[in-house]
Write a protein that holds these residues in place. Structure first.
Motif, PDB file in Angstrom:
ATOM      1  N   PHE A 130       0.828  -1.197   0.000  1.00  0.00           N
ATOM      2  CA  PHE A 130       0.000   0.000   0.000  1.00  0.00           C
ATOM      3  C   PHE A 130       0.869   1.256   0.000  1.00  0.00           C
ATOM      4  O   PHE A 130       0.588   2.224  -0.704  1.00  0.00           O
ATOM      5  CB  PHE A 130      -0.930   0.014   1.217  1.00  0.00           C
ATOM      6  N   ALA A 131       1.940   1.244   0.783  1.00  0.00           N
ATOM      7  CA  ALA A 131       2.829   2.415   0.857  1.00  0.00           C
ATOM      8  C   ALA A 131       3.542   2.657  -0.467  1.00  0.00           C
ATOM      9  O   ALA A 131       3.822   3.802  -0.825  1.00  0.00           O
ATOM     10  CB  ALA A 131       3.841   2.240   1.982  1.00  0.00           C
ATOM     11  N   SER A 132       3.836   1.598  -1.207  1.00  0.00           N
ATOM     12  CA  SER A 132       4.516   1.748  -2.493  1.00  0.00           C
ATOM     13  C   SER A 132       3.637   2.444  -3.516  1.00  0.00           C
ATOM     14  O   SER A 132       4.142   3.009  -4.493  1.00  0.00           O
ATOM     15  CB  SER A 132       4.946   0.376  -3.034  1.00  0.00           C
ATOM     16  N   ALA A 144       3.945   9.798  -2.393  1.00  0.00           N
ATOM     17  CA  ALA A 144       5.337  10.025  -1.995  1.00  0.00           C
ATOM     18  C   ALA A 144       6.248   8.954  -2.566  1.00  0.00           C
ATOM     19  O   ALA A 144       7.358   9.235  -3.023  1.00  0.00           O
ATOM     20  CB  ALA A 144       5.447  10.056  -0.471  1.00  0.00           C
ATOM     21  N   ALA A 145       5.780   7.688  -2.536  1.00  0.00           N
ATOM     22  CA  ALA A 145       6.597   6.600  -3.083  1.00  0.00           C
ATOM     23  C   ALA A 145       6.770   6.747  -4.586  1.00  0.00           C
ATOM     24  O   ALA A 145       7.837   6.516  -5.137  1.00  0.00           O
ATOM     25  CB  ALA A 145       5.958   5.255  -2.750  1.00  0.00           C
ATOM     26  N   ARG A 146       5.685   7.157  -5.276  1.00  0.00           N
ATOM     27  CA  ARG A 146       5.783   7.338  -6.719  1.00  0.00           C
ATOM     28  C   ARG A 146       6.715   8.491  -7.067  1.00  0.00           C
ATOM     29  O   ARG A 146       7.425   8.442  -8.068  1.00  0.00           O
ATOM     30  CB  ARG A 146       4.387   7.594  -7.299  1.00  0.00           C
ATOM     31  N   ALA A 147       6.722   9.524  -6.247  1.00  0.00           N
ATOM     32  CA  ALA A 147       7.609  10.656  -6.493  1.00  0.00           C
ATOM     33  C   ALA A 147       9.067  10.247  -6.373  1.00  0.00           C
ATOM     34  O   ALA A 147       9.935  10.774  -7.069  1.00  0.00           O
ATOM     35  CB  ALA A 147       7.309  11.782  -5.511  1.00  0.00           C
ATOM     36  N   GLY A 148       9.366   9.288  -5.495  1.00  0.00           N
ATOM     37  CA  GLY A 148      10.739   8.834  -5.314  1.00  0.00           C
ATOM     38  C   GLY A 148      11.110   7.646  -6.149  1.00  0.00           C
ATOM     39  O   GLY A 148      12.218   7.135  -6.037  1.00  0.00           O
ATOM     40  N   ALA A 149      10.188   7.191  -7.019  1.00  0.00           N
ATOM     41  CA  ALA A 149      10.448   5.975  -7.789  1.00  0.00           C
ATOM     42  C   ALA A 149      11.655   6.112  -8.702  1.00  0.00           C
ATOM     43  O   ALA A 149      12.423   5.186  -8.883  1.00  0.00           O
ATOM     44  CB  ALA A 149       9.207   5.605  -8.618  1.00  0.00           C
ATOM     45  N   GLY A 150      11.848   7.276  -9.301  1.00  0.00           N
ATOM     46  CA  GLY A 150      12.969   7.457 -10.206  1.00  0.00           C
ATOM     47  C   GLY A 150      14.304   7.383  -9.497  1.00  0.00           C
ATOM     48  O   GLY A 150      15.326   7.106 -10.108  1.00  0.00           O
ATOM     49  N   ALA A 191       7.819   2.858   2.792  1.00  0.00           N
ATOM     50  CA  ALA A 191       7.642   1.528   2.198  1.00  0.00           C
ATOM     51  C   ALA A 191       8.893   0.679   2.362  1.00  0.00           C
ATOM     52  O   ALA A 191       8.809  -0.533   2.552  1.00  0.00           O
ATOM     53  CB  ALA A 191       7.283   1.667   0.713  1.00  0.00           C
ATOM     54  N   ASP A 192      10.071   1.314   2.295  1.00  0.00           N
ATOM     55  CA  ASP A 192      11.321   0.569   2.470  1.00  0.00           C
ATOM     56  C   ASP A 192      11.444   0.025   3.892  1.00  0.00           C
ATOM     57  O   ASP A 192      11.928  -1.087   4.103  1.00  0.00           O
ATOM     58  CB  ASP A 192      12.525   1.467   2.164  1.00  0.00           C
ATOM     59  N   VAL A 193      11.028   0.826   4.878  1.00  0.00           N
ATOM     60  CA  VAL A 193      11.076   0.379   6.274  1.00  0.00           C
ATOM     61  C   VAL A 193      10.137  -0.808   6.474  1.00  0.00           C
ATOM     62  O   VAL A 193      10.497  -1.817   7.088  1.00  0.00           O
ATOM     63  CB  VAL A 193      10.714   1.530   7.222  1.00  0.00           C
ATOM     64  N   LEU A 194       8.918  -0.684   5.960  1.00  0.00           N
ATOM     65  CA  LEU A 194       7.952  -1.777   6.078  1.00  0.00           C
ATOM     66  C   LEU A 194       8.445  -3.030   5.361  1.00  0.00           C
ATOM     67  O   LEU A 194       8.262  -4.152   5.853  1.00  0.00           O
ATOM     68  CB  LEU A 194       6.602  -1.337   5.501  1.00  0.00           C
TER      69      LEU A 194
END
Length: 279
Positions: free
Chosen positions: A21-23, A27-33, A40-43
């Motif tokens: 869900f966090a991915s 925010a996760a999509r903004a950092g995808a590049g 999401a990385d912590v989870l």
């Protein structure tokens, strides 16, 4: 069924689904590049640790036990680890959202299919190294197969006419993926690593067979399909290097090779445990 056993297997599934869900968050999509996904990385790290604990409890908690469910669970655990490492270099959030629900389901599967007692085999010196490298091979090549499926779906969507609307879920999903050439380079990286582990599996299997059966090769179901899969992946890597194989040829051979690996062990254990009811 003991409550502790249930909790041990549900924890990794919960963390994986939370990371899934966090991915998908903005925010996760903004950092995808950049390959990062923040929370999401912590989870995901917590899920990997909990999954490792559940595998340890499943295999070693009450003596050595192993079956098709534990193999699938360990395969997805290794696959998620490799995916996390690749995510440090390139954005793979879309692939992560594809793999994590499968890993969550696989982590609870041993609750229902605990497998057979292999304590006698585990006492032999060469059994554990063979099991470790074999699981690593399955894990990396499983991720390669999932990656190949994703590339196949992406190629068909991009070349199947007008393509999906950009505001559709599929259109947004495709926009988040790296270019196909980047995906292809990642695919062959996975295949090369998986082939190395598969080669070590075959070598350790020969030594283990020599010790147990007195001959280096036993033509059983698992051995035959494993050797054929090894040949398929080897031919694919040679063809890539010498003749530049890519595209559909590479994807088909990747999926064929992994299907043979599934038939080699997971398929045979499924038939014995579920269809025939033998342990």
């Amino acid at each position: 069924m003991p409550i502790l056993l249930v909790i041990v297997h549900l924890l990794p599934a919960a963390f994986y689904l939370a990371a899934w869900f966090a991915s998908g968050s903005p925010a996760a999509r903004a950092g995808a590049g950049r390959g990062g996904a923040g929370g999401a990385d912590v989870l995901l790290a917590l899920g990997l640790a909990a999954h490792a604990a559940s595998l340890y409890h499943e295999v070693l908690g009450g003596g050595w036990r192993l079956g098709f469910a534990a193999i699938l669970s360990a395969t997805l655990w290794i696959g998620v680890i490799v995916l996390w490492v690749e995510g440090l270099r390139v954005g793979v959030q879309a692939l992560r959202r594809l793999v994590l629900p499968v890993a969550a389901a696989a982590s609870v599967l041993p609750l229902f299919f605990p497998g057979a007692d292999i304590s006698a085999q585990a006492a032999r010196p060469l059994f554990v190294p063979h099991l470790i490298v074999g699981t690593l091979a399955y894990g990396v090549l499983a991720l390669a197969a999932l990656h190949a499926l994703l590339m196949t779906a992406t190629e068909r969507a991009l070349h199947g006419g007008a393509g999906p609307a950009l505001d559709s879920p599929l259109g947004r999903f495709l926009e988040e993926l790296p270019p196909l050439l980047v995906l292809e380079r990642i695919l062959f990286r996975f295949i090369a690593v998986g082939f190395a582990f598969l080669t070590l599996t075959a070598a350790s299997g020969v030594l283990f067979s020599e010790e147990v059966f007195g001959r280096p090769f036993v033509a059983d179901h698992k051995t035959v399909f494993s050797v054929i899969a090894w040949v398929v992946f080897g031919v694919l890597l040679i063809g890539r290097r010498l003749r530049g194989w890519r595209g559909r040829t590479a994807l088909r051979l990747t999926l064929t090779g992994f299907a043979l690996l599934l038939l080699a062990y997971v398929g045979s254990r499924f038939v014995l445990e579920v269809v025939l009811g033998r342990h």
